[in-house]
Design an enzyme around this catalytic site. Structure first.
Site, PDB file in Angstrom:
ATOM      1  N   GLU A  47       0.860  -1.194   0.000  1.00 49.97           N
ATOM      2  CA  GLU A  47       0.000   0.000   0.000  1.00 49.97           C
ATOM      3  C   GLU A  47       0.897   1.245   0.000  1.00 49.97           C
ATOM      4  OE1 GLU A  47      -1.567   0.794   3.941  1.00 49.97           O
ATOM      5  OE2 GLU A  47      -3.383   1.719   3.142  1.00 49.97           O
ATOM      6  N   LYS A 127      -9.455   1.993  -1.905  1.00 54.72           N
ATOM      7  CA  LYS A 127      -9.664   1.381  -0.577  1.00 54.72           C
ATOM      8  C   LYS A 127     -11.045   1.702  -0.009  1.00 54.72           C
ATOM      9  CE  LYS A 127      -7.075   1.100   3.820  1.00 54.72           C
ATOM     10  NZ  LYS A 127      -5.845   1.606   4.473  1.00 54.72           N
ATOM     11  N   CYS A 172      -4.784  -3.029   2.827  1.00 49.95           N
ATOM     12  CA  CYS A 172      -4.499  -2.949   4.260  1.00 49.95           C
ATOM     13  C   CYS A 172      -5.682  -3.252   5.180  1.00 49.95           C
ATOM     14  CB  CYS A 172      -3.882  -1.600   4.607  1.00 49.95           C
ATOM     15  SG  CYS A 172      -3.105  -1.677   6.245  1.00 49.95           S
TER      16      CYS A 172
HETATM   17  N1  CDV Z   1      -3.003   1.360   6.559  1.00 50.73           N
HETATM   18  C1  CDV Z   1      -3.929   0.767   7.338  1.00 50.73           C
HETATM   19  O1  CDV Z   1      -5.049   0.546   6.919  1.00 50.73           O
HETATM   20  N2  CDV Z   1      -3.541   0.453   8.600  1.00 50.73           N
HETATM   21  C2  CDV Z   1      -4.426  -0.137   9.576  1.00 50.73           C
HETATM   22  C3  CDV Z   1      -4.038   0.260  10.966  1.00 50.73           C
HETATM   23  C4  CDV Z   1      -4.490   1.599  11.318  1.00 50.73           C
HETATM   24  C5  CDV Z   1      -4.648  -0.656  12.009  1.00 50.73           C
HETATM   25  C6  CDV Z   1      -4.459  -1.655   9.460  1.00 50.73           C
HETATM   26  O2  CDV Z   1      -5.566  -2.211   9.476  1.00 50.73           O
HETATM   27  O3  CDV Z   1      -3.412  -2.295   9.424  1.00 50.73           O
END
Ligand code: CDV
Length: 323
Positions: A47, A127, A172
């Site tokens: 990401e 996202k 993510c």
């Molecule tokens: N970049 C992200 O989405 N990070 C989140 C953190 C904030 C928990 C994740 O779910 O890994």
């Protein structure tokens, strides 16, 4: 005939704020070369691969924020990566901050692209699950302002046919949501790619900091197994501008087993031979959706949060003002 694909996870070490983007692209090309030398046909980058994870800072000036965004892709800075991948005949996916004009309005998304072997952009994903908060919260050791700097994607997960298989992208925080994998699998995806930036410190529940690695693998392994999918989870790792980011990027088989994993928090390539036909070991049997799944018994799944009477539980549990 086997549909096996050699897939590489190209984990990246930190991208420091002052590092020129050209230097980051040079590192990505080195990872691409290494992956191709190992026979990789498809390479997954993290990401926001081109920049530091900038939502960790509260910034007021839009010009300062916009410096982290790309307005075209491939931009001249990123074009060498596209060119090298095309020369190698390698497909790839990577994440970046996208600034774009839609119906006369400037929009900003946390985006990933899937690029085919001929260097053409095959699909885009913005996202959906944006974590963090919108206002400056100085009590935190660092901010997580994704909700301020990005809008949530408005397009559902989709599938892209590439190298004889069906790929789906997520980013993510999406990986923590079981709906992500189920939606992908229901659409026929066989390989899910997930880039991430996950700080080891989680401000609201720091007592869970030591569980970051466990939760990372827990959700991706469960998502793979419960949906009969290959999952490629790739982090930007290491000490980036004052924040430790999780590594342990991995390639997970549809059985839920991790078949390859990084062992550093720097630039590192891992590969695995991923046979999409192995999805059937799960999908034809224990999780045969059409034989065993009971969607009519899960009506709450299609309800919006505000119409779901149990939603207040999550609101009252929160210790801090925002998520
Ligand atoms: N970049 C992200 O989405 N990070 C989140 C953190 C904030 C928990 C994740 O779910 O890994």
């Amino acid at each position: 005939m086997s549909r096996e694909i050699i897939i590489a996870a190209a984990q990246m070490g930190p991208n420091l704020r002052e590092a020129p983007r050209e230097a980051t692209v040079v590192r990505m090309i080195a990872l691409l070369n290494k992956a191709a030398a190992r026979g990789a046909q498809f390479v997954v980058f993290p990401e926001l691969a081109l920049t530091t994870f900038f939502p960790r800072w509260f910034m007021e000036k839009q010009s300062e924020i916009d410096a982290f965004f790309e307005t075209e892709m491939p931009s001249p800075l990123v074009e060498p990566l596209f060119r090298r991948a095309k020369e190698l005949g390698v497909a790839f996916t990577f994440g970046y901050a996208e600034k774009t004009l839609i119906n006369g309005r400037i929009r900003r998304f946390n985006t990933s692209l899937m690029v085919g072997v001929a260097g053409d952009i095959l699909s885009r994903y913005r996202k959906i699950h944006l974590p963090g908060h919108t206002e400056h919260e100085p009590w935190r050791a660092f901010q997580h302002l994704e909700k301020r700097y990005f809008e949530p994607g408005e397009e559902c997960y989709s599938t892209t046919t590439l190298l004889g298989s069906k790929f789906s992208m997520a980013i993510c925080n999406d990986r923590r949501w079981p709906e992500t994998y189920r939606e992908m699998a229901l659409r026929g995806a066989e390989i899910a790619t997930i880039g991430y930036n996950t700080p080891l410190h989680y401000a609201q529940t720091p007592e869970h900091d030591h569980l970051q690695s466990f939760h990372n693998h827990l959700c991706m392994q469960a998502g793979a197994y419960q949906n009969g999918l290959w999952v490629i989870g790739v982090g930007k790792a290491g000490y980036e501008d004052g924040s430790w980011l999780l590594g342990q990027s991995c390639i997970i088989a549809p059985t839920g087993e991790i078949v390859a994993m990084t062992s550093t928090v720097g630039d590192e390539v891992i590969t695995a031979a991923c046979d999409p036909d192995r999805c059937a070991e799960i999908r034809d049997n224990i999780f045969n959706f059409s034989r065993h799944r009971r969607p009519e018994m899960y009506p709450f799944l299609s309800m919006k949060n505000e119409t779901n009477p149990t939603h207040s539980y999550t609101v009252s549990y929160s210790k801090e003002p925002s998520g």
